[in-house]
Structures are given as structure tokens and as C-alpha cells.
Design an enzyme around this catalytic site. Structure first.
Site, PDB file in Angstrom:
ATOM      1  N   MET A 122      27.851  40.183 -53.043  1.00 43.74           N
ATOM      2  CA  MET A 122      27.824  39.101 -52.278  1.00 43.74           C
ATOM      3  C   MET A 122      26.640  38.136 -52.438  1.00 43.74           C
ATOM      4  O   MET A 122      26.626  36.912 -51.735  1.00 43.74           O
ATOM      5  CB  MET A 122      28.059  39.179 -50.546  1.00 43.74           C
ATOM      6  CG  MET A 122      29.199  39.996 -50.377  1.00 43.74           C
ATOM      7  SD  MET A 122      29.817  39.947 -48.687  1.00 43.74           S
ATOM      8  CE  MET A 122      28.313  40.296 -47.661  1.00 43.74           C
ATOM      9  N   ARG A 157      20.264  40.575 -45.498  1.00 40.81           N
ATOM     10  CA  ARG A 157      20.050  40.290 -44.353  1.00 40.81           C
ATOM     11  C   ARG A 157      18.760  40.255 -43.816  1.00 40.81           C
ATOM     12  O   ARG A 157      18.411  39.685 -42.599  1.00 40.81           O
ATOM     13  CB  ARG A 157      21.159  40.664 -43.277  1.00 40.81           C
ATOM     14  CG  ARG A 157      22.458  40.163 -43.514  1.00 40.81           C
ATOM     15  CD  ARG A 157      23.521  40.855 -42.425  1.00 40.81           C
ATOM     16  NE  ARG A 157      24.751  40.251 -42.566  1.00 40.81           N
ATOM     17  CZ  ARG A 157      25.905  40.919 -43.079  1.00 40.81           C
ATOM     18  NH1 ARG A 157      25.873  42.078 -43.603  1.00 40.81           N
ATOM     19  NH2 ARG A 157      27.254  40.252 -43.183  1.00 40.81           N
ATOM     20  N   ASP A 160      25.453  51.248 -47.617  1.00 40.48           N
ATOM     21  CA  ASP A 160      26.758  50.810 -46.865  1.00 40.48           C
ATOM     22  C   ASP A 160      27.459  52.111 -47.029  1.00 40.48           C
ATOM     23  O   ASP A 160      28.482  52.320 -47.787  1.00 40.48           O
ATOM     24  CB  ASP A 160      27.374  49.850 -47.379  1.00 40.48           C
ATOM     25  CG  ASP A 160      26.348  48.626 -47.191  1.00 40.48           C
ATOM     26  OD1 ASP A 160      26.403  47.989 -46.357  1.00 40.48           O
ATOM     27  OD2 ASP A 160      25.692  48.211 -48.191  1.00 40.48           O
ATOM     28  N   GLY A 207      26.438  50.950 -53.285  1.00 36.77           N
ATOM     29  CA  GLY A 207      25.085  51.374 -52.960  1.00 36.77           C
ATOM     30  C   GLY A 207      25.254  52.259 -51.565  1.00 36.77           C
ATOM     31  O   GLY A 207      26.202  51.855 -50.695  1.00 36.77           O
ATOM     32  N   VAL A 220      17.763  51.453 -52.151  1.00 42.14           N
ATOM     33  CA  VAL A 220      16.472  51.079 -52.521  1.00 42.14           C
ATOM     34  C   VAL A 220      15.899  50.724 -51.311  1.00 42.14           C
ATOM     35  O   VAL A 220      16.499  49.710 -50.543  1.00 42.14           O
ATOM     36  CB  VAL A 220      16.758  49.892 -53.630  1.00 42.14           C
ATOM     37  CG1 VAL A 220      15.590  49.369 -54.093  1.00 42.14           C
ATOM     38  CG2 VAL A 220      17.571  50.641 -54.862  1.00 42.14           C
ATOM     39  N   HIS A 255      20.418  45.530 -55.361  1.00 39.17           N
ATOM     40  CA  HIS A 255      21.629  45.125 -56.171  1.00 39.17           C
ATOM     41  C   HIS A 255      21.195  45.326 -57.690  1.00 39.17           C
ATOM     42  O   HIS A 255      21.914  45.820 -58.453  1.00 39.17           O
ATOM     43  CB  HIS A 255      21.775  43.634 -56.218  1.00 39.17           C
ATOM     44  CG  HIS A 255      22.223  43.221 -54.574  1.00 39.17           C
ATOM     45  ND1 HIS A 255      21.573  42.502 -53.746  1.00 39.17           N
ATOM     46  CD2 HIS A 255      23.535  43.473 -54.027  1.00 39.17           C
ATOM     47  CE1 HIS A 255      22.393  42.137 -52.866  1.00 39.17           C
ATOM     48  NE2 HIS A 255      23.400  42.838 -52.955  1.00 39.17           N
TER      49      HIS A 255
HETATM   50  P1  AMP Z   1      26.289  43.100 -50.750  1.00 39.36           P
HETATM   51  O1  AMP Z   1      25.951  42.041 -51.597  1.00 39.36           O
HETATM   52  O2  AMP Z   1      25.546  43.404 -49.653  1.00 39.36           O
HETATM   53  O3  AMP Z   1      27.800  43.286 -50.389  1.00 39.36           O
HETATM   54  O4  AMP Z   1      26.117  44.658 -51.342  1.00 39.36           O
HETATM   55  C1  AMP Z   1      26.728  44.616 -52.910  1.00 39.36           C
HETATM   56  C2  AMP Z   1      26.150  46.086 -53.221  1.00 39.36           C
HETATM   57  O5  AMP Z   1      24.887  46.307 -53.179  1.00 39.36           O
HETATM   58  C3  AMP Z   1      26.621  47.307 -52.134  1.00 39.36           C
HETATM   59  O6  AMP Z   1      27.344  48.313 -52.924  1.00 39.36           O
HETATM   60  C4  AMP Z   1      25.994  47.519 -51.292  1.00 39.36           C
HETATM   61  O7  AMP Z   1      25.940  49.042 -51.051  1.00 39.36           O
HETATM   62  C5  AMP Z   1      24.515  47.614 -52.217  1.00 39.36           C
HETATM   63  N1  AMP Z   1      23.211  47.500 -51.806  1.00 39.36           N
HETATM   64  C6  AMP Z   1      22.906  46.555 -50.932  1.00 39.36           C
HETATM   65  N2  AMP Z   1      21.695  46.692 -50.500  1.00 39.36           N
HETATM   66  C7  AMP Z   1      21.325  48.069 -51.120  1.00 39.36           C
HETATM   67  C8  AMP Z   1      20.060  48.682 -51.411  1.00 39.36           C
HETATM   68  N3  AMP Z   1      19.006  48.473 -50.584  1.00 39.36           N
HETATM   69  N4  AMP Z   1      20.052  49.782 -52.055  1.00 39.36           N
HETATM   70  C9  AMP Z   1      21.020  50.092 -52.666  1.00 39.36           C
HETATM   71  N5  AMP Z   1      22.209  49.479 -52.767  1.00 39.36           N
HETATM   72  C10 AMP Z   1      22.255  48.383 -51.940  1.00 39.36           C
END
Ligand code: AMP
Length: 291
Positions: free
Chosen positions: A30, A187, A150, A147, A176, A37
Site C-alpha cells: 500500500m 503506521r 501480517d 510479510g 523486519v 517492504h
Molecule cells: P502494506 O503496505 O502494509 O500492505 O504491506 C505490504 C507487504 O509488506 C505485506 O506483505 C506486509 O506483510 C509486508 N510488510 C509490512 N511490514 C513488514 C515488516 N516489518 N517486515 C516484513 N514485511 C512487512
């Protein structure tokens, strides 16, 4: 690096690569990209010859009182973050392109969303499954990387991809973390300095529950009660702290095998989630040293 906005253009690019014998990995995001990411993107580039990153703040996965409107959006900064990595296309769909008027299809899973975050975010996993099904439908990736921060989302996507025979391999990537253990998240920027100082206590508490399991504790009700109390003392409002089966997400009462320790908490306006796998008789599994 191609920046693509339309679905037909994205589909054509991906199909062209695959017809030339290449493999395609997709990393759905997102935006508001951080090192977490970027680690997924690097992992994707090790697994496939072409990497597509999608950036889309998906309205169908946000509830009416959630942060869709104020979710951070900064495409230029995101593109700069990706510039040093092996990325072949960044797909940035529009809301009207993804959900044109007349749209009426949903993707629902019968059981996995009825746990954990799905209990308070009732439309969330339906929205996630829907948008990921659409992203997969356009890109037709060989591999998609998600990741483990989630965790419930990963299980929903794995189940959906298997149930619908989508022919995509789902790659799980470890969480990470910041150096103090806080899981990176778009966030986290909402946290006040005071809340940021408290936030690492979430992972520290999960680790302490994991350590007790490793040392032989088996009564999840007691472990959860102790963990909740530690989280509340640290200053969190606890939405849930659960110990569950990592496949079904069903609650585990007697911890006699590998268990998911998972929590959602609030600090002010910010909701944080984190998890780890605890193994009876073993130190908690983590990609990060103890904070
Ligand atoms: P989001 O942009 O929050 O929808 O996350 C996009 C992807 O990045 C999803 O697969 C999340 O699980 C992954 N992600 C977000 N934060 C982390 C993190 N700290 N470590 C690993 N993957 C992450």
C-alpha cells in the site's frame, strides 16, 4: 523501471515477460514503503527474473472508522526508495480502475477471518482477498511475496490461492524490525515520541511469552493473562493476545506443539500488530535478537 497505471498495460507487460520464458514475482503493497517492504522486493528478485511492485491503498479493506483517508501516500518518495533495487515495474492502479461502477464481486473465506484481527476488522480480510485476487488476475505472477508481520493476512492469501487454484507460489518473508525490536510498519509514523518509546515492549512481551513456552509452560490461559498484564503495564490498550494454531488460527489451550503468539494493541490512535512462533523446548523463532 516502468511505472504502470492501467491494468491492461500491466497484464501485457507481465504476459510478454512470461512468453519470453521469464518468471514474474509480485510484491503487493500500500506504499509508504519502509525497509520491511524493500526486503520483500529483494527476496522477490532472488526468486524470479522480473519483479513487479504494486502500490495501492485498497479502500475495500478499510472499515468506515479506519484510517483510509489519512493513510500515508507519497508515490515520488516510494519510487525513489525502489530506484536502487531490481524492480521491473511499479503498478499503481487507481481506485476507479480497480473498482469501476457496477463492481459487485466479493471474495470471502469461511473460517480464517473469524479470528484475531478479523473480529474487530470485519470487512478487512474480504477486502484483502478481493484486491489480491485482482492483482493476481492481472499480473498472473509465478510468485508473490508477503510479510509475516501480517500473519493472518498471509494465511488468508495462502488459503485463497490454494482454494482458487491460482497457480501462484506464496513466499513468506520474516518480519523486519527496528533495532529495538519494533516491527516496521507504515503506521509507526503515527506514533508520538512517547508512544514510540513504549512500542518495542510489544515484541518484548511476545518474546517473553515465547521464552516461557520454550522453558516448558503449557497453560495458554495463564501465559495470555501474564502477557496481557505486561502489555497493559507498559501502557498498551490490548485488543487481543492469543496463542493459536499457525495453520487454522484456532485457539490453543495446551501448548504441546509449535504455537503462534500474536497480538494487536493500541497506543493512542495507532494500532500495532506483531507475532512470533513459539516452540516448546526451544528459544522463540525470530529473525531479530532480543531487544
Ligand atoms: P502494506 O503496505 O502494509 O500492505 O504491506 C505490504 C507487504 O509488506 C505485506 O506483505 C506486509 O506483510 C509486508 N510488510 C509490512 N511490514 C513488514 C515488516 N516489518 N517486515 C516484513 N514485511 C512487512
Amino acid at each position: 523501471m516502468n511505472v504502470v497505471h492501467s491494468a491492461p498495460e500491466m497484464r501485457q507487460l507481465s504476459r510478454h515477460w512470461q512468453m519470453s520464458g521469464e518468471t514474474v514475482a509480485l510484491v503487493p503493497t500500500m506504499g509508504a514503503l519502509h525497509e520491511g517492504h524493500l526486503a520483500l522486493v529483494t527476496a522477490a528478485s532472488r526468486e524470479a527474473s522480473r519483479v513487479v511492485v504494486s502500490i495501492f491503498v485498497n479502500p475495500t479493506q478499510f472499515g468506515p472508522s479506519e484510517d483510509f483517508d489519512r493513510y500515508p501516500r507519497d508515490l515520488d518518495t516510494d519510487l525513489r526508495s525502489l530506484a536502487g533495487l531490481k524492480v521491473d515495474a511499479v503498478w499503481v492502479p487507481s481506485v476507479s480502475g480497480m473498482y469501476p461502477s457496477g463492481f459487485q464481486t466479493s471474495v470471502e473465506l469461511a473460517r480464517l477471518p473469524n479470528h484475531l484481527c478479523g473480529l474487530s476488522r470485519t470487512c478487512h480480510f474480504g477486502g484483502v482477498a478481493l484486491v489480491v485476487a485482482k492483482l493476481f488476475g492481472v499480473v498472473r505472477p509465478d510468485i508473490a511475496v508477503f510479510g509475516l508481520k501480517d500473519f493472518q493476512q498471509v494465511r488468508v492469501i495462502e488459503r485463497m490461492a490454494a482454494d482458487l487454484d491460482l497457480g501462484v507460489r506464496i513466499l513468506r518473508h520474516p518480519t523486519v524490525r527496528e533495532t529495538d525490536g519494533l516491527a516496521m510498519s507504515s503506521r509507526n509514523r503515527y506514533l508520538s515520541p512517547g508512544d514510540r518509546a513504549i512500542a518495542p515492549a510489544l515484541y518484548a512481551t511476545l518474546r517473553s511469552v515465547g521464552a516461557k513456552v520454550a522453558l516448558g509452560a503449557t497453560d495458554s490461559a495463564q501465559l495470555i493473562a501474564e502477557g496481557r498484564s505486561a502489555l497493559e503495564s507498559a501502557g498498551f490498550t490490548v485488543e487481543y493476545l492469543n496463542m493459536c494454531d499457525p495453520d487454522t488460527l484456532d485457539d490453543v489451550s495446551n501448548v504441546d506443539h509449535l504455537v503462534l503468539v500474536i497480538a494487536a494493541v493500541r497506543l493512542g490512535v495507532t494500532r500495532l500488530i506483531d507475532n512470533l512462533i513459539a516452540v516448546p523446548g526451544a528459544i522463540p523463532q525470530t529473525a531479530h535478537p532480543a531487544p
